[in-house]
Design a protein around this motif. Structure first.
Motif, PDB file in Angstrom:
ATOM      1  N   THR A  59     -45.175 -65.176  97.457  1.00 53.45           N
ATOM      2  CA  THR A  59     -46.271 -64.532  96.398  1.00 53.45           C
ATOM      3  C   THR A  59     -46.625 -65.417  95.439  1.00 53.45           C
ATOM      4  N   VAL A  60     -48.036 -65.737  95.175  1.00 51.48           N
ATOM      5  CA  VAL A  60     -48.299 -66.692  94.230  1.00 51.48           C
ATOM      6  C   VAL A  60     -49.384 -65.993  93.160  1.00 51.48           C
ATOM      7  N   GLU A  61     -48.969 -65.930  91.893  1.00 47.24           N
ATOM      8  CA  GLU A  61     -49.930 -65.400  90.893  1.00 47.24           C
ATOM      9  C   GLU A  61     -50.449 -66.359  90.155  1.00 47.24           C
ATOM     10  N   GLU A  62     -51.913 -66.410  90.160  1.00 49.40           N
ATOM     11  CA  GLU A  62     -52.543 -67.292  89.271  1.00 49.40           C
ATOM     12  C   GLU A  62     -53.047 -66.820  88.353  1.00 49.40           C
ATOM     13  N   HIS A  63     -52.875 -67.306  86.779  1.00 52.04           N
ATOM     14  CA  HIS A  63     -53.159 -66.703  85.629  1.00 52.04           C
ATOM     15  C   HIS A  63     -54.301 -67.432  85.087  1.00 52.04           C
ATOM     16  N   ARG A  64     -55.375 -66.996  84.830  1.00 51.37           N
ATOM     17  CA  ARG A  64     -56.465 -67.833  84.100  1.00 51.37           C
ATOM     18  C   ARG A  64     -56.920 -66.886  82.952  1.00 51.37           C
ATOM     19  N   ILE A  65     -57.539 -67.735  81.948  1.00 48.81           N
ATOM     20  CA  ILE A  65     -58.070 -67.125  80.791  1.00 48.81           C
ATOM     21  C   ILE A  65     -59.510 -67.982  80.479  1.00 48.81           C
ATOM     22  N   GLY A  66     -60.684 -67.468  80.706  1.00 48.53           N
ATOM     23  CA  GLY A  66     -61.952 -68.017  80.647  1.00 48.53           C
ATOM     24  C   GLY A  66     -62.377 -68.734  81.948  1.00 48.53           C
ATOM     25  N   GLY A  67     -61.592 -68.566  82.881  1.00 46.61           N
ATOM     26  CA  GLY A  67     -61.822 -69.304  84.042  1.00 46.61           C
ATOM     27  C   GLY A  67     -60.712 -70.237  84.413  1.00 46.61           C
ATOM     28  N   ARG A  68     -60.171 -70.809  83.293  1.00 43.80           N
ATOM     29  CA  ARG A  68     -59.254 -72.039  83.442  1.00 43.80           C
ATOM     30  C   ARG A  68     -57.661 -71.559  83.592  1.00 43.80           C
ATOM     31  N   LEU A  69     -57.222 -72.240  84.657  1.00 43.58           N
ATOM     32  CA  LEU A  69     -56.059 -71.893  85.149  1.00 43.58           C
ATOM     33  C   LEU A  69     -55.039 -72.468  84.439  1.00 43.58           C
ATOM     34  N   TYR A  70     -54.120 -71.464  83.691  1.00 39.84           N
ATOM     35  CA  TYR A  70     -53.025 -72.154  82.759  1.00 39.84           C
ATOM     36  C   TYR A  70     -51.654 -71.790  83.113  1.00 39.84           C
ATOM     37  N   MET A  71     -51.488 -70.728  84.195  1.00 42.28           N
ATOM     38  CA  MET A  71     -50.132 -70.359  84.709  1.00 42.28           C
ATOM     39  C   MET A  71     -50.184 -70.198  86.011  1.00 42.28           C
ATOM     40  N   ILE A  72     -49.144 -70.461  86.869  1.00 46.38           N
ATOM     41  CA  ILE A  72     -48.891 -70.070  88.281  1.00 46.38           C
ATOM     42  C   ILE A  72     -47.628 -69.517  88.442  1.00 46.38           C
ATOM     43  N   ARG A  73     -47.254 -68.409  88.844  1.00 46.38           N
ATOM     44  CA  ARG A  73     -45.819 -67.729  89.086  1.00 46.38           C
ATOM     45  C   ARG A  73     -45.903 -67.614  90.484  1.00 46.38           C
ATOM     46  N   VAL A  74     -44.733 -68.242  91.169  1.00 45.53           N
ATOM     47  CA  VAL A  74     -44.285 -68.355  92.444  1.00 45.53           C
ATOM     48  C   VAL A  74     -42.951 -67.543  92.870  1.00 45.53           C
ATOM     49  N   THR A  75     -43.221 -66.485  93.471  1.00 41.82           N
ATOM     50  CA  THR A  75     -41.893 -65.734  94.118  1.00 41.82           C
ATOM     51  C   THR A  75     -41.742 -66.075  95.545  1.00 41.82           C
ATOM     52  N   PRO A  76     -40.894 -66.922  96.009  1.00 47.90           N
ATOM     53  CA  PRO A  76     -40.778 -67.175  97.268  1.00 47.90           C
ATOM     54  C   PRO A  76     -40.191 -65.807  98.063  1.00 47.90           C
ATOM     55  N   ALA A  77     -40.293 -65.794  99.440  1.00 51.25           N
ATOM     56  CA  ALA A  77     -39.914 -64.872 100.270  1.00 51.25           C
ATOM     57  C   ALA A  77     -38.278 -64.954 100.182  1.00 51.25           C
TER      58      ALA A  77
END
Length: 113
Positions: A59-77
C-alpha cells in the motif's frame, strides 16, 4: 475494647486543632475569561491530498500539498512500514522508519571465518 476507644479519643483530640484552623485571607477565584475569537477559515489549498495506490500487495500513500509530492508512506504486505520524506522540497526523498528512532545501524564486515 477499652484501648480502642481510648486510642480513638486521643486521636480525635490530637486532630482537633488542625481541623479548627482556617487559612487567612481567602480570595474568590477570578472570573472565567471569554473564549478566543473564532479562527480564520482554513485555506483549502493547504489541506493535504492523499492518494492511496495498491502495488504488488504493498500500500503506497502519496501525500501532496498544492500538487507537490512531499511524503510517501509505504506499507508492504510483509515487512515494516516506512516513510519517504522530501525535507528540502527538491525531489530527494529520505527514508524514515516508523515507531523507532531515526538511526542508521552500521553494517560493516569485521571479519569472516
Amino acid at each position: 475494647m477499652r484501648r480502642t476507644h481510648a486510642f480513638l479519643a486521643m486521636l480525635a483530640l490530637a486532630t482537633a486543632p488542625a481541623l479548627a484552623q482556617t487559612p487567612p485571607d481567602l480570595q474568590p477565584l477570578p472570573a472565567v475569561p471569554p473564549p478566543p475569537p473564532e479562527m480564520a477559515p482554513l485555506d483549502a489549498a493547504m489541506e493535504p491530498e492523499v492518494t492511496i495506490v495498491q502495488r504488488d500487495g504493498d500500500t503506497v500513500e502519496e501525500h501532496r500539498i498544492g500538487g507537490r509530492l512531499y511524503m510517501i508512506r509505504v506499507t508492504p504486505a510483509h515487512g515494516v512500514p516506512y516513510i519517504l520524506v522530501d525535507h528540502q522540497g527538491d525531489g530527494n526523498f529520505a527514508r524514515q522508519s516508523i515507531g523507532g528512532p531515526p538511526i542508521s545501524v552500521p553494517m560493516w564486515t569485521i571479519g569472516t571465518f
